[in-house]
Design a protein around this motif. Structure first.
Motif, PDB file in Angstrom:
ATOM      1  N   ARG A   1      48.507  43.215  52.391  1.00 54.85           N
ATOM      2  CA  ARG A   1      48.752  43.974  53.622  1.00 54.85           C
ATOM      3  C   ARG A   1      49.425  45.297  53.267  1.00 54.85           C
ATOM      4  N   CYS A   2      49.191  46.318  54.096  1.00 61.25           N
ATOM      5  CA  CYS A   2      49.816  47.618  53.863  1.00 61.25           C
ATOM      6  C   CYS A   2      50.236  48.222  55.201  1.00 61.25           C
ATOM      7  N   ASN A   3      51.514  48.500  55.339  1.00 58.35           N
ATOM      8  CA  ASN A   3      52.050  49.039  56.592  1.00 58.35           C
ATOM      9  C   ASN A   3      52.999  50.200  56.303  1.00 58.35           C
ATOM     10  N   ALA A   4      53.302  50.950  57.363  1.00 58.76           N
ATOM     11  CA  ALA A   4      54.245  52.065  57.212  1.00 58.76           C
ATOM     12  C   ALA A   4      55.399  51.920  58.187  1.00 58.76           C
ATOM     13  N   VAL A   5      56.588  52.305  57.755  1.00 58.38           N
ATOM     14  CA  VAL A   5      57.676  52.529  58.711  1.00 58.38           C
ATOM     15  C   VAL A   5      57.764  54.037  58.932  1.00 58.38           C
ATOM     16  N   VAL A   6      58.102  54.386  60.143  1.00 62.13           N
ATOM     17  CA  VAL A   6      58.153  55.794  60.532  1.00 62.13           C
ATOM     18  C   VAL A   6      59.580  56.099  61.003  1.00 62.13           C
ATOM     19  N   PRO A   7      60.473  56.424  60.054  1.00 57.60           N
ATOM     20  CA  PRO A   7      61.859  56.685  60.463  1.00 57.60           C
ATOM     21  C   PRO A   7      61.974  58.011  61.208  1.00 57.60           C
ATOM     22  N   GLY A   8      63.000  58.072  62.040  1.00 55.61           N
ATOM     23  CA  GLY A   8      63.371  59.349  62.658  1.00 55.61           C
ATOM     24  C   GLY A   8      64.354  60.043  61.738  1.00 55.61           C
ATOM     25  N   PHE A   9      65.563  60.293  62.223  1.00 53.95           N
ATOM     26  CA  PHE A   9      66.562  61.014  61.421  1.00 53.95           C
ATOM     27  C   PHE A   9      67.623  60.029  60.954  1.00 53.95           C
ATOM     28  N   ILE A  10      67.705  59.863  59.649  1.00 54.12           N
ATOM     29  CA  ILE A  10      68.528  58.821  59.043  1.00 54.12           C
ATOM     30  C   ILE A  10      69.605  59.470  58.171  1.00 54.12           C
ATOM     31  N   GLU A  11      70.837  58.944  58.272  1.00 55.64           N
ATOM     32  CA  GLU A  11      71.944  59.457  57.435  1.00 55.64           C
ATOM     33  C   GLU A  11      71.664  59.104  55.977  1.00 55.64           C
ATOM     34  N   SER A  12      71.430  60.102  55.142  1.00 54.59           N
ATOM     35  CA  SER A  12      71.213  59.857  53.712  1.00 54.59           C
ATOM     36  C   SER A  12      71.372  61.190  53.004  1.00 54.59           C
ATOM     37  N   PRO A  13      71.411  61.193  51.664  1.00 51.09           N
ATOM     38  CA  PRO A  13      71.500  62.484  50.957  1.00 51.09           C
ATOM     39  C   PRO A  13      70.394  63.454  51.385  1.00 51.09           C
ATOM     40  N   MET A  14      69.231  62.905  51.823  1.00 46.60           N
ATOM     41  CA  MET A  14      68.135  63.795  52.229  1.00 46.60           C
ATOM     42  C   MET A  14      68.496  64.645  53.440  1.00 46.60           C
ATOM     43  N   THR A  15      69.298  64.096  54.352  1.00 50.18           N
ATOM     44  CA  THR A  15      69.614  64.841  55.581  1.00 50.18           C
ATOM     45  C   THR A  15      71.028  65.448  55.546  1.00 50.18           C
ATOM     46  N   GLU A  16      71.757  65.240  54.422  1.00 52.32           N
ATOM     47  CA  GLU A  16      73.144  65.742  54.331  1.00 52.32           C
ATOM     48  C   GLU A  16      73.231  67.251  54.494  1.00 52.32           C
ATOM     49  N   SER A  17      72.206  67.949  53.966  1.00 52.75           N
ATOM     50  CA  SER A  17      72.296  69.414  53.952  1.00 52.75           C
ATOM     51  C   SER A  17      71.855  70.046  55.275  1.00 52.75           C
ATOM     52  N   VAL A  18      71.412  69.229  56.235  1.00 47.56           N
ATOM     53  CA  VAL A  18      71.011  69.794  57.540  1.00 47.56           C
ATOM     54  C   VAL A  18      72.264  70.377  58.205  1.00 47.56           C
ATOM     55  N   PRO A  19      72.224  71.670  58.630  1.00 46.38           N
ATOM     56  CA  PRO A  19      73.404  72.284  59.243  1.00 46.38           C
ATOM     57  C   PRO A  19      73.861  71.514  60.484  1.00 46.38           C
ATOM     58  N   GLU A  20      75.200  71.482  60.696  1.00 44.16           N
ATOM     59  CA  GLU A  20      75.793  70.726  61.806  1.00 44.16           C
ATOM     60  C   GLU A  20      75.136  71.091  63.149  1.00 44.16           C
ATOM     61  N   LYS A  21      74.877  72.386  63.349  1.00 39.84           N
ATOM     62  CA  LYS A  21      74.294  72.863  64.612  1.00 39.84           C
ATOM     63  C   LYS A  21      72.923  72.210  64.860  1.00 39.84           C
ATOM     64  N   VAL A  22      72.143  72.138  63.798  1.00 38.26           N
ATOM     65  CA  VAL A  22      70.793  71.544  63.908  1.00 38.26           C
ATOM     66  C   VAL A  22      70.922  70.037  64.146  1.00 38.26           C
ATOM     67  N   LYS A  23      71.897  69.404  63.449  1.00 40.57           N
ATOM     68  CA  LYS A  23      72.101  67.954  63.645  1.00 40.57           C
ATOM     69  C   LYS A  23      72.392  67.655  65.116  1.00 40.57           C
ATOM     70  N   LEU A  24      73.233  68.465  65.733  1.00 40.95           N
ATOM     71  CA  LEU A  24      73.594  68.246  67.149  1.00 40.95           C
ATOM     72  C   LEU A  24      72.365  68.421  68.045  1.00 40.95           C
ATOM     73  N   MET A  25      71.540  69.406  67.721  1.00 39.78           N
ATOM     74  CA  MET A  25      70.313  69.637  68.511  1.00 39.78           C
ATOM     75  C   MET A  25      69.372  68.434  68.389  1.00 39.78           C
ATOM     76  N   VAL A  26      69.255  67.916  67.167  1.00 36.55           N
ATOM     77  CA  VAL A  26      68.377  66.762  66.924  1.00 36.55           C
ATOM     78  C   VAL A  26      68.914  65.544  67.672  1.00 36.55           C
ATOM     79  N   GLN A  27      70.228  65.320  67.554  1.00 36.04           N
ATOM     80  CA  GLN A  27      70.834  64.138  68.205  1.00 36.04           C
ATOM     81  C   GLN A  27      70.579  64.123  69.705  1.00 36.04           C
ATOM     82  N   ALA A  28      70.550  65.306  70.290  1.00 37.46           N
ATOM     83  CA  ALA A  28      70.309  65.407  71.743  1.00 37.46           C
ATOM     84  C   ALA A  28      68.906  64.902  72.105  1.00 37.46           C
ATOM     85  N   GLN A  29      68.013  64.880  71.116  1.00 39.46           N
ATOM     86  CA  GLN A  29      66.636  64.414  71.361  1.00 39.46           C
ATOM     87  C   GLN A  29      66.452  62.931  71.030  1.00 39.46           C
ATOM     88  N   ILE A  30      67.540  62.279  70.613  1.00 31.78           N
ATOM     89  CA  ILE A  30      67.449  60.855  70.250  1.00 31.78           C
ATOM     90  C   ILE A  30      68.088  60.019  71.345  1.00 31.78           C
TER      91      ILE A  30
END
Ligand SMILES: NC(=O)c1ccc[n+]([C@@H]2O[C@H](COP(=O)([O-])OP(=O)(O)OC[C@H]3O[C@@H](n4cnc5c(N)ncnc54)[C@H](O)[C@@H]3O)[C@@H](O)[C@H]2O)c1
Length: 252
Positions: A184-213
């Motif tokens: 079997r082969c499946n995908a997970v489709v994450p949204g915005f997850i706290e990890s080193p990958m998203t650490e560098s996202v500026p605080e302002k952008v993080k707040l904008m994204v959070q408003a959409q979650i």
């Protein structure tokens, strides 16, 4: 003795040195799997293994998923150590190289496609061949990590969003071609997850994204790992070629 859904099974996780990959190793190990923690950064893959309980049955491997000979070597190492191929495969290795489309360097487009999409393809192909050759394909499960930005697009991520849309299409095709072997082969489709990958996202952008979650926060790697673990196990035995969103309810 470990009691769980993966007792006696080997689980190979790429990108295991960080974030979602590391949390996935912990979740699968808790359920009894022997873990192969694979990452380009072998030091971090080793740290992942050290963080697991019942450690004697786990190994770390250095791999560059975009390089077919490196992927080949990884599967040879697993076979040498365990005498059989892994029957759970989680493709969590991934990178971003963000910039606006008008400014994006060609090499940054290629890098992201090569790691996220081609790398996932190479691991799927090599794993499936090894499982079929060993007559062990029946019941195997492959889980790929796509992204919600591959569904909706995202400013600054022409390369990344395309790679992740590709991962979903690759997942569906792999399911169609490999199901006759019991894989079997499946995908997970994450949204915005706290990890080193998203650490560098500026605080302002993080707040904008959070408003959409809908849940009003980023997810945790462990919350994605739970769904990966479900898709990897026989608990999801009738789910195939599917994409499961883990976004906290994303209005993007
Ligand atoms: N964090 C998020 O918000 C998010 C959202 C959607 C999807 N994802 C996807 O989930 C997966 C895991 O992301 P994460 O948040 O844990 O990121 P992360 O940066 O914390 O971890 C990624 C890991 O992949 C490894 N890696 C990178 N290139 C590699 C290569 N060529 N070969 C082998 N390993 C390589 C890195 O060394 C790192 O350990 C990625 O595919 C990512 O695109 C993440």
């Amino acid at each position: 003795m470990a009691i769980g859904h993966f007792v006696g099974r080997i689980a190979l996780v790429t990108g295991a040195g960080s974030g979602i990959g590391r949390a996935t190793c912990a979740a699968l190990s808790r359920e009894g799997a022997s873990i192969v923690a694979a990452d380009r950064d072998e030091k971090n893959a080793k740290l992942t293994i050290q963080s697991l309980k019942d450690n004697a049955k786990n190994i770390s491997v250095e791999v560059d998923v975009k390089d077919s000979s490196s992927v080949q070597r990884m599967f040879e190492e697993v076979k040498k150590h365990f005498q059989k191929p892994p029957s759970v495969i989680v493709n969590s290795a991934g990178i971003t190289r963000d910039s606006f489309l008008l400014k994006m360097e060609e090499s940054h487009f290629d890098d992201v496609i090569n790691v996220n999409l081609k790398g996932t393809f190479l691991v799927i192909q090599t794993a499936a061949k090894a499982l079929i050759d060993a007559n062990m394909s029946d019941g195997a499960s492959i889980v790929n990590i796509a992204s919600i930005v591959g569904v909706h697009g995202n400013i600054g991520q022409a390369n990344y969003s395309s790679s992740k849309a590709g991962v979903e299409a690759l997942t569906k095709t792999a399911a169609k071609e490999l199901s006759k072997f019991g894989i079997r082969c499946n995908a997970v489709v994450p949204g915005f997850i706290e990890s080193p990958m998203t650490e560098s996202v500026p605080e302002k952008v993080k707040l904008m994204v959070q408003a959409q979650i809908m849940l009003g926060r980023f997810g945790k790697p462990e919350e994605v790992a739970e769904v990966i673990s479900f898709l990897a196990s026989n608990r999801s035995s009738y789910i195939n070629g599917a994409s499961i969103e883990v976004t906290g309810g994303c209005r993007l």
